[in-house]
Design a protein around this motif. Structure first.
Motif, PDB file in Angstrom:
ATOM      1  N   LYS A 114       0.854  -1.197   0.000  1.00  0.00           N
ATOM      2  CA  LYS A 114       0.000   0.000   0.000  1.00  0.00           C
ATOM      3  C   LYS A 114       0.887   1.244   0.000  1.00  0.00           C
ATOM      4  O   LYS A 114       1.885   1.309   0.726  1.00  0.00           O
ATOM      5  N   TYR A 115       0.532   2.209  -0.831  1.00  0.00           N
ATOM      6  CA  TYR A 115       1.311   3.448  -0.940  1.00  0.00           C
ATOM      7  C   TYR A 115       0.326   4.617  -0.938  1.00  0.00           C
ATOM      8  O   TYR A 115      -0.475   4.760  -1.859  1.00  0.00           O
ATOM      9  N   ILE A 116       0.361   5.431   0.096  1.00  0.00           N
ATOM     10  CA  ILE A 116      -0.561   6.556   0.223  1.00  0.00           C
ATOM     11  C   ILE A 116       0.196   7.867   0.021  1.00  0.00           C
ATOM     12  O   ILE A 116       0.976   8.299   0.880  1.00  0.00           O
ATOM     13  N   ASP A 117      -0.002   8.484  -1.128  1.00  0.00           N
ATOM     14  CA  ASP A 117       0.599   9.771  -1.456  1.00  0.00           C
ATOM     15  C   ASP A 117      -0.349  10.874  -0.975  1.00  0.00           C
ATOM     16  O   ASP A 117      -1.488  10.943  -1.425  1.00  0.00           O
ATOM     17  N   PRO A 118       0.102  11.743  -0.073  1.00  0.00           N
ATOM     18  CA  PRO A 118      -0.787  12.778   0.465  1.00  0.00           C
ATOM     19  C   PRO A 118      -1.306  13.750  -0.598  1.00  0.00           C
ATOM     20  O   PRO A 118      -2.326  14.416  -0.394  1.00  0.00           O
ATOM     21  N   ASN A 119      -0.613  13.822  -1.738  1.00  0.00           N
ATOM     22  CA  ASN A 119      -1.030  14.736  -2.802  1.00  0.00           C
ATOM     23  C   ASN A 119      -2.048  14.119  -3.754  1.00  0.00           C
ATOM     24  O   ASN A 119      -2.664  14.820  -4.555  1.00  0.00           O
ATOM     25  N   GLU A 120      -2.213  12.789  -3.646  1.00  0.00           N
ATOM     26  CA  GLU A 120      -3.073  12.113  -4.613  1.00  0.00           C
ATOM     27  C   GLU A 120      -4.158  11.244  -3.996  1.00  0.00           C
ATOM     28  O   GLU A 120      -5.152  10.934  -4.644  1.00  0.00           O
ATOM     29  N   SER A 121      -3.962  10.815  -2.758  1.00  0.00           N
ATOM     30  CA  SER A 121      -4.876   9.851  -2.156  1.00  0.00           C
ATOM     31  C   SER A 121      -5.919  10.489  -1.244  1.00  0.00           C
ATOM     32  O   SER A 121      -5.616  11.375  -0.443  1.00  0.00           O
ATOM     33  N   ALA A 122      -7.142   9.999  -1.360  1.00  0.00           N
ATOM     34  CA  ALA A 122      -8.225  10.470  -0.494  1.00  0.00           C
ATOM     35  C   ALA A 122      -8.049   9.920   0.925  1.00  0.00           C
ATOM     36  O   ALA A 122      -8.662  10.408   1.877  1.00  0.00           O
ATOM     37  N   GLU A 123      -7.208   8.872   1.075  1.00  0.00           N
ATOM     38  CA  GLU A 123      -6.966   8.257   2.380  1.00  0.00           C
ATOM     39  C   GLU A 123      -5.984   9.063   3.219  1.00  0.00           C
ATOM     40  O   GLU A 123      -5.829   8.812   4.413  1.00  0.00           O
TER      41      GLU A 123
END
Length: 309
Positions: free
Chosen positions: A221-230
Motif C-alpha cells: 500500500k502506498y498513500i501519497d498525500p497529494n493524490e490519495s483520499a486516504e
C-alpha cells in the motif's frame, strides 16, 4: 535549453558486469543521486533500473541490469533472461569490470558485448584497488583484443568517474530530434518500486550473507498525500511486505525484540525521504513464503518476469 536536431544524440546504454562490479554505484555516480541500491553482497540488482542523464546536447538512458551469473536455478533463470533482454534492447553497451574481475569472467563479458553487435565501451571500476603498477586481473583479455579502457573509482571519485564515462558514451548514441524523456527526470522507476528497493537494500545491510537471496520486498500500500483520499496528513505512508523463504530467516530479519527490523526500517525510510523530499511513514511486515524463488506464480507477482515486447 535543449539543442535539438542533427547534433543532438539520445539512446539507451546497457550496464553489463559481474555481480559486485560496482554497476549500481557507477549509475548513482553518473546521475549524482541514488536511484539504484548498493550492497557489498553480490546480485543486489535483480530487475532493470533506468537512470536518465541529460544535458543540452544529449540524453543517455542507462539500464542497470542484474550482474552476469552462471547458475540457472530458481530466480537465476529470470536474472539471465533479464540481462539478455536489456542488452538486446540497448543502443550501446558499457562493460563494467572491477579491478579484481578475473580474466575468464572478463572474456565472457566482452563476448556478450561483441556478440550483441552494439557499439560498446569498457571501463575498469574500483581503480582504488590498483596500487602502484598493479594492473587489473582482466588486463590480458583486454590487451589481446586491443580494447581501450579507462580506470575509474565510482565510489571514491564519483564526479570524475561520471564525466569520464559520459564523454565516452555520447558518441555512441544515435542522432535524435530531441530527448527521449523529460530532462528533469532522473529515473523512470515509480516511487513504489524505489521504496521496495530501498527496503531490500537495508535488509541486505542488516542480515546475514545467505539471507538476501531468499528475500524479496513488495509495497502492499502506498498513500501519497497529494493524490490519495486516504491521506490524513502531509506524510507519505508506505506499507511493505518483506518475503523470506525460511521461518528461521524471519526471526533473523526481525531480530531480538524487533531491533533489526527497526534498523532496516530506519535506514530505508531515510533513503526514501531523501529522494522523495518529504516525510515518510514506513510500515514493514515480514512473511514466510517457502520456496518462493522457485514458484512461478509468486515470481510473477513480485515482478521477476521478463516482459517481451
Amino acid at each position: 535549453m535543449t539543442k535539438t536536431g542533427k547534433n543532438y544524440r539520445a539512446g539507451f546504454v546497457a550496464l553489463l558486469g559481474q555481480p559486485n562490479a560496482g554497476k549500481s554505484t557507477l549509475l548513482n555516480a553518473l546521475l549524482g543521486e541514488q536511484i539504484s541500491i548498493v550492497s557489498e553482497k553480490p546480485q543486489t540488482t535483480r530487475s532493470r533500473v533506468h537512470g536518465i542523464w541529460s544535458d543540452a546536447h544529449a540524453q543517455i538512458v542507462f539500464v542497470d541490469a542484474p550482474g552476469t551469473i552462471e547458475s540457472t536455478s530458481g530466480i537465476n533463470t529470470y536474472l539471465k533472461e533479464e540481462i539478455s533482454d536489456v542488452v538486446n534492447k540497448a543502443d550501446a553497451v558499457l562493460v563494467v569490470l572491477a579491478a579484481d574481475t578475473e580474466e575468464d569472467s572478463a572474456r565472457k563479458l566482452l563476448a556478450i558485448a561483441k556478440d550483441s553487435g552494439k557499439p560498446f565501451q569498457v571501463i575498469i571500476n574500483k581503480s582504488d584497488l590498483l596500487k602502484g603498477d598493479r594492473l587489473p586481473k582482466s588486463w590480458p583479455a583486454l590487451l589481446e583484443d586491443k580494447i581501450e579502457v579507462v580506470a575509474v573509482s565510482a565510489l571514491k571519485k564519483s564526479k570524475e568517474a561520471g564525466k569520464e564515462v559520459i564523454a565516452r558514451l555520447i558518441p555512441l548514441m544515435p542522432e535524435a530530434e530531441g530527448p527521449l524523456f523529460d530532462e528533469e527526470l532522473l529515473t523512470t522507476e515509480s516511487m513504489r518500486k524505489l521504496a521496495a528497493e530501498f527496503v531490500r537494500e537495508a535488509c541486505f545491510h542488516h542480515t546475514r550473507q545467505e539471507i538476501p537471496y531468499g528475500l524479496a520486498v513488495r509495497v502492499t500500500k502506498y498513500i501519497d498525500p497529494n493524490e490519495s483520499a486516504e491521506a490524513e496528513s502531509d506524510v507519505t505512508k508506505i506499507y511493505c511486505e518483506i518475503i523470506v523463504e525460511k521461518p528461521a530467516h524471519k526471526g533473523i530479519v526481525i531480530g531480538a525484540k524487533g531491533t533489526n527490523l527497526k534498523k532496516i526500517g530506519s535506514d530505508a525510510r531515510k533513503s526514501i525521504e531523501k529522494i522523495l523530499g518529504s516525510r515518510v511513514y514506513l510500515d514493514l511486515h515480514v512473511d514466510v513464503r517457502e520456496g518462493w524463488t522457485k514458484n512461478k506464480r509468486i515470481l510473477k507477482e513480485l515482478g521477476y518476469v521478463v516482459v517481451k515486447e
